[in-house]
Scaffold this motif. Structure first.
Motif, PDB file in Angstrom:
ATOM      1  N   ARG A  23       0.796  -1.160  -0.017  1.00 30.18           N
ATOM      2  CA  ARG A  23       0.095  -0.030   0.114  1.00 30.18           C
ATOM      3  C   ARG A  23       1.004   1.347  -0.035  1.00 30.18           C
ATOM      4  NH1 ARG A  23      -4.795  -1.431  -0.526  1.00 30.18           N
ATOM      5  NH2 ARG A  23      -5.534  -3.310   0.185  1.00 30.18           N
ATOM      6  N   SER A  24       2.087   1.178   0.711  1.00 33.16           N
ATOM      7  CA  SER A  24       2.903   2.395   0.666  1.00 33.16           C
ATOM      8  C   SER A  24       3.541   2.690  -0.726  1.00 33.16           C
ATOM      9  CB  SER A  24       4.093   2.160   1.720  1.00 33.16           C
ATOM     10  OG  SER A  24       4.783   3.125   1.899  1.00 33.16           O
ATOM     11  N   LEU A  25       3.915   1.502  -1.425  1.00 28.14           N
ATOM     12  CA  LEU A  25       4.508   1.389  -2.661  1.00 28.14           C
ATOM     13  C   LEU A  25       3.549   1.838  -3.644  1.00 28.14           C
ATOM     14  CD1 LEU A  25       6.532  -1.809  -2.623  1.00 28.14           C
ATOM     15  CD2 LEU A  25       7.476   0.627  -2.976  1.00 28.14           C
ATOM     16  N   GLU A  40       9.250   6.177 -13.897  1.00 30.26           N
ATOM     17  CA  GLU A  40       8.004   5.286 -13.731  1.00 30.26           C
ATOM     18  C   GLU A  40       8.210   3.902 -13.132  1.00 30.26           C
ATOM     19  OE1 GLU A  40       5.304   2.898 -16.904  1.00 30.26           O
ATOM     20  OE2 GLU A  40       6.330   4.693 -17.591  1.00 30.26           O
ATOM     21  N   MET A  41       7.437   3.704 -12.179  1.00 32.88           N
ATOM     22  CA  MET A  41       7.693   2.632 -11.245  1.00 32.88           C
ATOM     23  C   MET A  41       6.995   1.386 -12.334  1.00 32.88           C
ATOM     24  SD  MET A  41       6.338   0.925  -7.704  1.00 32.88           S
ATOM     25  CE  MET A  41       7.286   2.157  -6.628  1.00 32.88           C
ATOM     26  N   ALA A  42       7.769   0.527 -12.688  1.00 36.30           N
ATOM     27  CA  ALA A  42       7.274  -0.767 -13.554  1.00 36.30           C
ATOM     28  C   ALA A  42       6.715  -1.765 -12.961  1.00 36.30           C
ATOM     29  CB  ALA A  42       8.501  -0.969 -14.572  1.00 36.30           C
ATOM     30  N   GLU A  61      -3.351 -12.164  -3.410  1.00 42.71           N
ATOM     31  CA  GLU A  61      -4.475 -11.371  -3.325  1.00 42.71           C
ATOM     32  C   GLU A  61      -4.182  -9.789  -3.717  1.00 42.71           C
ATOM     33  OE1 GLU A  61      -5.987 -11.593   0.749  1.00 42.71           O
ATOM     34  OE2 GLU A  61      -6.993 -13.507   0.129  1.00 42.71           O
ATOM     35  N   LEU A  62      -3.098  -9.338  -3.180  1.00 38.96           N
ATOM     36  CA  LEU A  62      -2.582  -7.878  -3.551  1.00 38.96           C
ATOM     37  C   LEU A  62      -2.176  -7.805  -4.956  1.00 38.96           C
ATOM     38  CD1 LEU A  62      -0.237  -7.258  -0.511  1.00 38.96           C
ATOM     39  CD2 LEU A  62      -2.263  -6.119  -1.141  1.00 38.96           C
ATOM     40  N   PHE A  66      -3.262  -4.759  -7.575  1.00 40.71           N
ATOM     41  CA  PHE A  66      -2.166  -4.134  -8.041  1.00 40.71           C
ATOM     42  C   PHE A  66      -1.461  -4.598  -9.043  1.00 40.71           C
ATOM     43  CE2 PHE A  66      -2.613  -3.076  -3.395  1.00 40.71           C
ATOM     44  CZ  PHE A  66      -3.065  -1.677  -3.502  1.00 40.71           C
ATOM     45  N   PRO A  67      -1.704  -4.730 -10.250  1.00 40.35           N
ATOM     46  CA  PRO A  67      -1.119  -5.514 -11.216  1.00 40.35           C
ATOM     47  C   PRO A  67       0.460  -5.205 -11.476  1.00 40.35           C
ATOM     48  CG  PRO A  67      -2.523  -3.722 -12.437  1.00 40.35           C
ATOM     49  CD  PRO A  67      -2.660  -3.595 -10.828  1.00 40.35           C
TER      50      PRO A  67
END
Length: 119
Positions: A23-25, A40-42, A61-62, A66-67
């Motif tokens: 969630r922080s990321l 850009e975070m790939a 689940e995450l 978050f793909p």
């Protein structure tokens, strides 16, 4: 052209921390979507080093939400450094940031660090 960033996190006993880390990321991922940002975070790669807790289930689940979260499962416990290297080998980023699973490193510092390095 933006610099692609990958984060690598070895996971062994991450169950208490993984969700908070992702969630922080996610907040960092959103910040880096700014068109003025050179980065850009790939992906955020989590290398599960034969974890004996519920880390795998939590990460699966995450991934649905978050793909950009990628999970690598190792067949044995190889240790933190080999797990980190496995993540690096599978990463697509131009730059890599390694993070501990227990939030020892604040993901919100990533943007500042990488922007300074890019300059």
């Amino acid at each position: 052209m933006k610099i692609l960033l990958s984060t690598i996190t070895p996971v062994y006993k991450g169950e208490p921390h993984i969700e908070a880390l992702v969630r922080s990321l996610s907040r960092v991922h959103q910040e880096l979507k700014d068109p003025r940002c050179p980065i850009e975070m790939a992906e955020a790669i989590f290398v599960v080093d034969d974890a004996r807790d519920d880390s795998v289930h939590i990460l699966e689940e995450l991934q649905e939400t978050f793909p950009w979260v990628k999970v690598i499962l190792l067949s044995n416990n190889f240790g933190q450094h080999p797990a980190t290297m496995a993540g690096i080998l599978f990463s697509v980023g131009d730059w890599i940031v390694t993070l501990d699973e227990d939030l020892q490193h604040d993901p919100h510092q990533i943007k500042t660090l990488i922007e300074q390095a890019a300059k």
